[in-house]
Design a protein around this motif. Structure first.
Motif, PDB file in Angstrom:
ATOM      1  N   GLY A  88       9.278   1.014   8.567  1.00 54.04           N
ATOM      2  CA  GLY A  88       9.608   0.442   7.267  1.00 54.04           C
ATOM      3  C   GLY A  88      11.052   0.677   6.886  1.00 54.04           C
ATOM      4  N   THR A  92      12.925  -3.831   6.348  1.00 51.97           N
ATOM      5  CA  THR A  92      12.574  -3.837   4.926  1.00 51.97           C
ATOM      6  C   THR A  92      11.423  -4.785   4.612  1.00 51.97           C
ATOM      7  OG1 THR A  92      14.339  -5.418   4.531  1.00 51.97           O
ATOM      8  CG2 THR A  92      14.848  -3.107   4.144  1.00 51.97           C
ATOM      9  N   ALA A  93      11.321  -5.891   5.349  1.00 57.74           N
ATOM     10  CA  ALA A  93      10.210  -6.822   5.100  1.00 57.74           C
ATOM     11  C   ALA A  93       8.870  -6.147   5.406  1.00 57.74           C
ATOM     12  CB  ALA A  93      10.379  -8.082   5.947  1.00 57.74           C
ATOM     13  N   ARG A  96       8.093  -3.741   2.558  1.00 65.48           N
ATOM     14  CA  ARG A  96       7.578  -4.439   1.365  1.00 65.48           C
ATOM     15  C   ARG A  96       6.131  -4.853   1.567  1.00 65.48           C
ATOM     16  NH1 ARG A  96      12.642  -6.791   0.959  1.00 65.48           N
ATOM     17  NH2 ARG A  96      11.968  -8.535   2.216  1.00 65.48           N
ATOM     18  N   GLU A  99       4.038  -1.345   1.598  1.00 67.09           N
ATOM     19  CA  GLU A  99       4.083  -0.514   0.404  1.00 67.09           C
ATOM     20  C   GLU A  99       3.964  -1.307  -0.886  1.00 67.09           C
ATOM     21  OE1 GLU A  99       7.691   1.704   0.654  1.00 67.09           O
ATOM     22  OE2 GLU A  99       7.140   2.584   2.578  1.00 67.09           O
ATOM     23  N   GLY A 100       4.239  -2.598  -0.843  1.00 66.07           N
ATOM     24  CA  GLY A 100       4.236  -3.406  -2.057  1.00 66.07           C
ATOM     25  C   GLY A 100       5.608  -3.407  -2.698  1.00 66.07           C
ATOM     26  N   ILE A 101       5.707  -4.054  -3.834  1.00 62.21           N
ATOM     27  CA  ILE A 101       6.984  -4.144  -4.536  1.00 62.21           C
ATOM     28  C   ILE A 101       6.816  -3.670  -5.973  1.00 62.21           C
ATOM     29  CG2 ILE A 101       7.903  -6.025  -3.123  1.00 62.21           C
ATOM     30  CD1 ILE A 101       7.085  -7.947  -5.374  1.00 62.21           C
ATOM     31  N   SER A 102       7.928  -3.362  -6.596  1.00 61.97           N
ATOM     32  CA  SER A 102       7.902  -2.939  -7.994  1.00 61.97           C
ATOM     33  C   SER A 102       7.705  -4.146  -8.893  1.00 61.97           C
ATOM     34  CB  SER A 102       9.225  -2.257  -8.343  1.00 61.97           C
ATOM     35  OG  SER A 102       9.401  -1.138  -7.513  1.00 61.97           O
ATOM     36  N   THR A 103       7.107  -3.926 -10.063  1.00 60.37           N
ATOM     37  CA  THR A 103       6.859  -4.996 -11.028  1.00 60.37           C
ATOM     38  C   THR A 103       7.381  -4.561 -12.391  1.00 60.37           C
ATOM     39  OG1 THR A 103       4.856  -5.620  -9.837  1.00 60.37           O
ATOM     40  CG2 THR A 103       5.070  -6.428 -12.086  1.00 60.37           C
ATOM     41  N   GLU A 147       6.316   1.018 -10.356  1.00 57.93           N
ATOM     42  CA  GLU A 147       6.822   1.165  -8.998  1.00 57.93           C
ATOM     43  C   GLU A 147       5.721   0.891  -7.988  1.00 57.93           C
ATOM     44  OE1 GLU A 147       9.936   1.507  -8.620  1.00 57.93           O
ATOM     45  OE2 GLU A 147      10.617   2.362 -10.498  1.00 57.93           O
ATOM     46  N   ALA A 148       6.119   0.622  -6.758  1.00 64.47           N
ATOM     47  CA  ALA A 148       5.148   0.355  -5.693  1.00 64.47           C
ATOM     48  C   ALA A 148       4.222   1.553  -5.490  1.00 64.47           C
ATOM     49  CB  ALA A 148       5.879   0.025  -4.392  1.00 64.47           C
TER      50      ALA A 148
END
Length: 184
Positions: A88, A92-93, A96, A99-103, A147-148
């Motif tokens: 990871g 980076t893809a 993501r 782990e997911g992404i921040s919202t 956060e993720a």
């Protein structure tokens, strides 16, 4: 059945020594995993902890041949998360995706209701989290990010420039007031 509860399958000293050996192994393994692994617990880490608990439990209470197998299995449980973190970091893809992404939940003092609904967070829960991190009201909040990792990060507006402007106005008023007195 009651006999199994009252009679030890293994000698007590062996059980104690196995428990100490497993404990020392886990302390060493977690130490070698690094601070990053200890500071952040994501879904992969939780799965590994659950697998480790089952593996070492068998190593502690199982027959003698299982004890060595337990240490080997526990060591093998630590490889996947470390490998995923390294991959990871390089891709980076992949990070993501895993782990997911921040919202963003609040932007410039305004709650983003669609994002709150998506993650089943009520306005009251959000405000409680904001207060826990030192926020008083929504107008003072610049951004709140889910956060993720699941943690909420609250960023407050920086009011220093407003305070400095007020101080300059006060200083100008005081200076102007003194100047008019000395002219008299």
């Amino acid at each position: 059945m009651t006999r199994d509860l009252l009679v030890l399958q293994l000698p007590l000293l062996e059980k104690v020594l196995r428990t100490i050996a497993v404990y020392l192994f886990l302390v060493l393994a977690l130490r070698l995993a690094g601070k990053r692994e200890l500071a952040q617990l994501n879904s992969f880490d939780l799965v590994v902890l659950l697998l480790l608990s089952n593996t070492v439990q068998n190593a502690i209470i199982g027959p003698r041949q299982i004890a060595a197998w337990g240490a080997y299995s526990a060591r093998r449980c630590c490889w996947p998360p470390t490998t995923l973190v390294r991959l990871g970091f390089q891709h980076t893809a992949l990070a993501r995706a895993l782990e997911g992404i921040s919202t963003t939940l609040v932007q410039d003092g305004r709650m983003l209701d669609d994002n709150l609904r998506r993650y089943l967070i009520t306005r009251e829960e959000l405000m409680a989290a904001i207060r826990r991190q030192g926020g008083r009201n929504l107008q003072d909040i610049e951004v709140v990010v889910l956060e993720a990792s699941g943690a909420l990060t609250v960023g407050q507006h920086d009011h220093i420039h407003e305070v400095l402007e007020r101080l300059q106005r006060i200083e100008a008023a005081v200076t102007h007031g003194q100047g008019s007195r000395s002219a008299r």
